[in-house]
Design an enzyme around this catalytic site. Structure first.
Site, short mmCIF file in Angstrom:
data_model
loop_
_atom_site.label_atom_id
_atom_site.label_comp_id
_atom_site.label_asym_id
_atom_site.label_seq_id
_atom_site.Cartn_x
_atom_site.Cartn_y
_atom_site.Cartn_z
N SER A 138 0.82 -1.21 0.00
CA SER A 138 0.00 0.00 0.00
C SER A 138 0.86 1.26 0.00
O SER A 138 1.57 1.52 -0.96
CB SER A 138 -0.96 -0.04 1.18
N ASP B 253 -1.06 1.57 -4.15
CA ASP B 253 -1.93 0.55 -4.73
C ASP B 253 -3.34 1.07 -5.02
O ASP B 253 -4.21 0.31 -5.40
CB ASP B 253 -2.00 -0.68 -3.82
N ASP C 111 -2.26 6.51 -3.15
CA ASP C 111 -1.07 5.84 -2.63
C ASP C 111 -0.62 4.79 -3.65
O ASP C 111 -1.11 4.76 -4.78
CB ASP C 111 -1.38 5.22 -1.27
N ASP D 115 -5.80 2.27 -3.13
CA ASP D 115 -6.97 2.11 -2.29
C ASP D 115 -7.26 3.39 -1.50
O ASP D 115 -8.38 3.60 -1.04
CB ASP D 115 -6.88 0.89 -1.37
#
Length: 477
Positions: free
Chosen positions: A102, A259, A257, A261
């Site tokens: 992440s 990834d 960010d 999410d």
């Protein structure tokens, strides 16, 4: 063995999230879900969709994970480099594994597990932890297969279809003589998107463009070193985006960010819109749009009272669940629901679940939803105008890990005594709501030697001072 934190497994690849661990977790997952698949009437050779983010170490870890899954009997579908929400979407009706850390630094990596589009709950994670140490391969003739699949294009189109259905009639015409169409709800909106060298660059700019926005993508080339800025989007790390917005002519700025999410929202002047304000306006939209008699928004104890105010004014109510467990909160509300109750939105700061679209945290869908709300309102200032934004503080008070339990026990008595007019909840730390809509939350950190203090009030500095003194006294006793 404790592997899972509040968002899957995460840590340095040199010492913790190694290929050996990925192999073992893959075998544990394959062994565990094989029994789950049988009990739920699925194929006795379960399908696991496997994706990874753009980190330098992600593809090798995905290879180790694929070997572990297949050697335990699972059928693996490798979908390559994708945002986490795209992998989660692809896991509907099956299982999913995402290799990502992440917003952590590039030296880290991690593993997130999904079942039918929803992150594994704590019980399922504990079962994996218990199985990792004894994970083993299946019999040679029970090994699974590994194949490749493409899911990104269908995911992007699914987001577009969802947003068109939600906001089709609200687009702004690019000029007075142009006709609006339901296919372009973002027509006339100018957006700068900072993808932070993460995999959001492969989804969000494309989705916003298809919905009609004029999109300028920054740092959209995926690079696992995160050379442009730190992966975690904060007011400090987004300085280039903020300056770009202030010097340009944009309606909106968005940032992800690593990834995709998480979502951070900026106004056209480059100021970061507070994450709880974003949460409040999106929540209010879903409550107002719902036909349910009892629309519910699930959020976390550290989320602002401005959410309760806006959701209440729109005719809904708020339920809270501990950090990192939005999916568990949704399940809890649904388990006790009658036919009038519906969870219409679930979110913690920066991370949103859109239940009508899917059960996963989705920064790409959030980017399109927020942009559509701005287009419908006319501008960011008008959208946030109904929100009462009181000063907010987050403070970390040092506390040794072995002192946290006793300190929190003392605070359960001392804090309510300090605020006798407040309403006290102790399910997820100690949260006190005051009659003037001020509130404070005290909770022990699960990862660091601190007690966290969150406060929101017109007199926030005074409130923080009182509570910090109480925490320090409880830690010292």
């Amino acid at each position: 063995m404790t592997l899972f934190g509040t968002a899957g497994i995460r840590g340095p690849v040199a010492t913790e999230v190694t290929p050996t661990l990925a192999l073992s977790v893959g075998q544990a997952v394959g062994r565990t879900i094989d029994g789950t698949a049988d009990s739920e009437g699925r194929s006795d050779s379960p399908i696991v969709v496997l994706g990874y983010d753009g980190r330098e170490t992600s593809e090798p870890l995905a290879a180790a994970m694929a070997a572990g899954l297949a050697s335990a009997g699972a059928r693996v579908r490798r979908v390559g480099q994708v945002p986490t929400p795209a992998l989660a979407s692809a896991s509907q009706g099956r299982f999913g594994v995402m290799i990502t850390a992440s917003h952590n630094p590039p030296t880290d990596n991690g593993i997130k597990l999904f079942d039918d589009g929803v992150e594994f709950d704590r019980d399922a994670e504990r079962e994996i932890e218990a199985t990792v140490a004894t994970a083993e391969t299946a019999a040679w003739d029970r090994w699974g297969t590994i194949e490749r699949a493409e899911v990104l294009s269908s995911y992007r189109e699914a987001v577009c279809a969802y947003v068109r259905d939600q906001f089709g009639g609200h687009g702004r015409s690019p000029d007075a003589g142009s006709a609006q169409t339901d296919a372009r709800p973002l027509a006339g909106l100018s957006i700068a998107v900072d993808c932070g060298s993460g995999v959001g660059g492969e989804a969000t700019p494309q989705v916003l463009d298809r919905l009609g926005a004029a999109v300028t993508a920054l740092n959209a080339n995926v690079d696992g070193h995160f050379p442009a800025r730190e992966s975690k989007p904060t007011p400090e790390t987004l300085s280039d985006l903020r300056a770009f917005l202030a010097d340009g002519d944009f309606d909106l700025g968005l940032a992800h960010d690593g990834d995709a999410d998480r979502l951070v929202v900026c106004g056209p002047d480059g100021d970061v819109v507070h994450e709880d304000t974003v949460l409040a306006v999106v929540a209010a939209h879903y409550v107002e749009a719902s036909s349910a008699g009892d629309p519910v928004v699930v959020t976390t104890p550290n989320a602002s009272a401005r959410i309760d105010e806006l959701v209440g004014a729109a005719g809904g109510r708020v339920e809270r669940v501990h950090l990192g467990a939005l999916h568990e909160g949704i399940a809890r509300v649904r388990a006790g629901a009658d036919e009038e109750t519906a969870v219409v939105f679930a979110a913690e700061p920066w991370k949103h679940i859109h239940p009508a679209f899917g059960g996963w945290i989705d920064g790409v869908a959030s980017a399109a939803v927020v942009a559509s709300l701005v287009a419908a309102a006319g501008d960011v200032a008008t959208l946030r105008q109904p929100v009462t934004e009181r000063p907010y503080r987050k403070v970390s008070v040092p506390c040794p890990d072995d002192a946290k339990t006793n300190a929190m026990a003392r605070l359960e008595s001392s804090l309510p005594d300090a605020f006798p007019e407040g309403t006290v909840e102790t399910e997820y730390g100690i949260r006190i709501e005051l009659p003037d809509a001020s509130w404070v939350l005290v909770r022990p950190s699960g990862t660091e030697p601190y007690v966290r203090l969150y406060a929101e009030s017109d007199e926030v500095d005074e409130l923080v001072a009182v509570v910090r003194d109480a925490i320090e006294t409880a830690v010292e006793d």
